[in-house]
Design an enzyme around this catalytic site. Sequence first.
Site, PDB file in Angstrom:
ATOM      1  N   HIS A   1      -3.885 -14.237   3.984  1.00  0.00           N
ATOM      2  CA  HIS A   1      -5.278 -14.608   3.721  1.00  0.00           C
ATOM      3  C   HIS A   1      -5.442 -16.033   3.216  1.00  0.00           C
ATOM      4  O   HIS A   1      -6.568 -16.531   3.146  1.00  0.00           O
ATOM      5  CB  HIS A   1      -5.939 -13.552   2.847  1.00  0.00           C
ATOM      6  CG  HIS A   1      -5.987 -12.246   3.593  1.00  0.00           C
ATOM      7  ND1 HIS A   1      -6.611 -12.134   4.820  1.00  0.00           N
ATOM      8  CD2 HIS A   1      -5.409 -11.045   3.348  1.00  0.00           C
ATOM      9  CE1 HIS A   1      -6.446 -10.905   5.281  1.00  0.00           C
ATOM     10  NE2 HIS A   1      -5.717 -10.228   4.408  1.00  0.00           N
TER      11      HIS A   1
ATOM     12  N   ARG B   1      -0.681 -11.862  14.111  1.00  0.00           N
ATOM     13  CA  ARG B   1      -1.462 -10.930  14.931  1.00  0.00           C
ATOM     14  C   ARG B   1      -1.602 -11.463  16.336  1.00  0.00           C
ATOM     15  O   ARG B   1      -1.574 -12.679  16.569  1.00  0.00           O
ATOM     16  CB  ARG B   1      -2.857 -10.713  14.311  1.00  0.00           C
ATOM     17  CG  ARG B   1      -2.829  -9.991  12.985  1.00  0.00           C
ATOM     18  CD  ARG B   1      -4.247  -9.681  12.525  1.00  0.00           C
ATOM     19  NE  ARG B   1      -4.834  -8.637  13.323  1.00  0.00           N
ATOM     20  CZ  ARG B   1      -5.002  -7.371  12.909  1.00  0.00           C
ATOM     21  NH1 ARG B   1      -4.667  -7.020  11.678  1.00  0.00           N
ATOM     22  NH2 ARG B   1      -5.517  -6.477  13.711  1.00  0.00           N
TER      23      ARG B   1
ATOM     24  N   GLU C   1       5.706  -9.499   9.993  1.00  0.00           N
ATOM     25  CA  GLU C   1       4.942  -8.305  10.329  1.00  0.00           C
ATOM     26  C   GLU C   1       4.328  -8.502  11.703  1.00  0.00           C
ATOM     27  O   GLU C   1       3.755  -9.568  11.975  1.00  0.00           O
ATOM     28  CB  GLU C   1       3.859  -8.146   9.258  1.00  0.00           C
ATOM     29  CG  GLU C   1       3.285  -6.771   9.161  1.00  0.00           C
ATOM     30  CD  GLU C   1       2.140  -6.728   8.162  1.00  0.00           C
ATOM     31  OE1 GLU C   1       2.288  -7.278   7.048  1.00  0.00           O
ATOM     32  OE2 GLU C   1       1.117  -6.157   8.508  1.00  0.00           O
TER      33      GLU C   1
ATOM     34  N   THR D   1      -4.896  -3.799   8.895  1.00  0.00           N
ATOM     35  CA  THR D   1      -4.071  -2.753   9.512  1.00  0.00           C
ATOM     36  C   THR D   1      -4.514  -1.403   8.962  1.00  0.00           C
ATOM     37  O   THR D   1      -4.169  -1.033   7.849  1.00  0.00           O
ATOM     38  CB  THR D   1      -2.581  -3.015   9.212  1.00  0.00           C
ATOM     39  OG1 THR D   1      -2.313  -4.387   9.472  1.00  0.00           O
ATOM     40  CG2 THR D   1      -1.695  -2.154  10.071  1.00  0.00           C
TER      41      THR D   1
ATOM     42  N   ARG E   1      -5.640 -14.465  14.234  1.00  0.00           N
ATOM     43  CA  ARG E   1      -6.831 -14.689  13.393  1.00  0.00           C
ATOM     44  C   ARG E   1      -6.472 -15.330  12.054  1.00  0.00           C
ATOM     45  O   ARG E   1      -7.313 -15.950  11.439  1.00  0.00           O
ATOM     46  CB  ARG E   1      -7.589 -13.375  13.166  1.00  0.00           C
ATOM     47  CG  ARG E   1      -6.893 -12.412  12.253  1.00  0.00           C
ATOM     48  CD  ARG E   1      -7.778 -11.235  11.913  1.00  0.00           C
ATOM     49  NE  ARG E   1      -7.967 -10.357  13.064  1.00  0.00           N
ATOM     50  CZ  ARG E   1      -8.289  -9.071  12.938  1.00  0.00           C
ATOM     51  NH1 ARG E   1      -8.474  -8.542  11.755  1.00  0.00           N
ATOM     52  NH2 ARG E   1      -8.432  -8.315  14.004  1.00  0.00           N
TER      53      ARG E   1
ATOM     54  N   ASN F   1       2.243 -11.216   0.500  1.00  0.00           N
ATOM     55  CA  ASN F   1       1.696 -11.437   1.834  1.00  0.00           C
ATOM     56  C   ASN F   1       0.687 -12.599   1.766  1.00  0.00           C
ATOM     57  O   ASN F   1      -0.284 -12.534   1.013  1.00  0.00           O
ATOM     58  CB  ASN F   1       1.012 -10.140   2.300  1.00  0.00           C
ATOM     59  CG  ASN F   1       0.410 -10.260   3.678  1.00  0.00           C
ATOM     60  OD1 ASN F   1      -0.228 -11.266   3.986  1.00  0.00           O
ATOM     61  ND2 ASN F   1       0.586  -9.259   4.502  1.00  0.00           N
TER      62      ASN F   1
ATOM     63  N   HIS G   1       1.867 -11.748   8.771  1.00  0.00           N
ATOM     64  CA  HIS G   1       1.559 -10.943   9.964  1.00  0.00           C
ATOM     65  C   HIS G   1       1.031 -11.863  11.058  1.00  0.00           C
ATOM     66  O   HIS G   1      -0.067 -12.405  10.940  1.00  0.00           O
ATOM     67  CB  HIS G   1       0.503  -9.897   9.558  1.00  0.00           C
ATOM     68  CG  HIS G   1       0.134  -8.938  10.657  1.00  0.00           C
ATOM     69  ND1 HIS G   1      -0.763  -7.910  10.460  1.00  0.00           N
ATOM     70  CD2 HIS G   1       0.520  -8.823  11.945  1.00  0.00           C
ATOM     71  CE1 HIS G   1      -0.902  -7.224  11.583  1.00  0.00           C
ATOM     72  NE2 HIS G   1      -0.142  -7.764  12.502  1.00  0.00           N
TER      73      HIS G   1
ATOM     74  N   GLU H   1       7.843   1.504   5.499  1.00  0.00           N
ATOM     75  CA  GLU H   1       6.846   1.091   4.512  1.00  0.00           C
ATOM     76  C   GLU H   1       5.721   2.109   4.582  1.00  0.00           C
ATOM     77  O   GLU H   1       5.118   2.317   5.645  1.00  0.00           O
ATOM     78  CB  GLU H   1       6.322  -0.320   4.803  1.00  0.00           C
ATOM     79  CG  GLU H   1       5.284  -0.747   3.756  1.00  0.00           C
ATOM     80  CD  GLU H   1       4.964  -2.237   3.775  1.00  0.00           C
ATOM     81  OE1 GLU H   1       5.853  -3.051   4.110  1.00  0.00           O
ATOM     82  OE2 GLU H   1       3.817  -2.580   3.437  1.00  0.00           O
TER      83      GLU H   1
ATOM     84  N   HIS I   1      -0.283  -2.080   1.016  1.00  0.00           N
ATOM     85  CA  HIS I   1      -1.668  -2.097   1.473  1.00  0.00           C
ATOM     86  C   HIS I   1      -2.649  -1.753   0.354  1.00  0.00           C
ATOM     87  O   HIS I   1      -2.648  -0.642  -0.169  1.00  0.00           O
ATOM     88  CB  HIS I   1      -1.938  -1.168   2.656  1.00  0.00           C
ATOM     89  CG  HIS I   1      -3.067  -1.678   3.505  1.00  0.00           C
ATOM     90  ND1 HIS I   1      -2.870  -2.437   4.627  1.00  0.00           N
ATOM     91  CD2 HIS I   1      -4.393  -1.591   3.345  1.00  0.00           C
ATOM     92  CE1 HIS I   1      -4.035  -2.772   5.139  1.00  0.00           C
ATOM     93  NE2 HIS I   1      -4.978  -2.277   4.374  1.00  0.00           N
TER      94      HIS I   1
END
Length: 247
Positions: free
Chosen positions: A13, A48, A73, A104, A52, A10, A46, A154, A197
């Site tokens: 970030h 969002r 995502e 999340t 962000r 992922n 993801h 998931e 996660h």
Amino acid sequence: MTDRLRLGVNIDHVATVRNARGGDNPDPLRAALMAQEAGADGITAHLREDRRHIRDADMAALKEHLTIPLNFEMAATEEMREIALRTRPHAVCLVPEKREERTTEGGLNVAGQANELAYYMRPLQEAGARISLFIAADRAQVEAAHRTGAPVIELHAGAYADAWAEGRWADRDEELRKLTEMAAYAHDLGLEVHVGHGLTYDSVGPIAALSEVRELNIGHFLIGEAIFRGLGPAIAEMRRCMDVGRA
Ligand code: PXP
């Protein structure tokens, strides 16, 4: 069926760091291509509602340039479905989203909206996306996910990862027990099981050991670790930890 556990990286970030300053650096696409080179089996991003981290243009660029599968995502909103239908990712992972959350925080409440989700998912499935539902390791949620017709779940590993990070060993063992039982239950129902996660080099092993689990999605820890080792070596070490756990 191959037993190899897939690693989805992922890259949200990388975009978080980019957006902290505005401008284009560091580029999430470049990170995704490096992850691909380093042996990632897929890339997760993801988009969002508040944008962000990942932005619409990132998703389009990932889809255009990656040769490994893209896992999109997103929250189950009309806006996101339209973007996903345009992007045509390999997979769509539906997650709950709250503006005020840092990440999340919980799983999707599928049990309370199975019919609505089944209806929502249909155009995405018709467009060829594999749908995955991000849920807590809870029997009612697994059952409901199965009822929607989604091929994949998931399981949310956040409570397990937090217990590990905070040294609450009894809680960690209890969360691992739930993940273990629900992975087996979901597999028996015919669902493909992913977990994600909060996973780290320390906490990934017992999850990788669950034979029903086919894929892990890992982001924040890897991007942080990349500061110290570089992204390729950070991913290679995660791959090694997964392989040791699996064996
Ligand atoms: N899987 C899902 C569905 C997520 O929402 C996240 C966080 O964006 C992850 C995996 C990766 O979690 P982390 O960044 O904590 O490794």
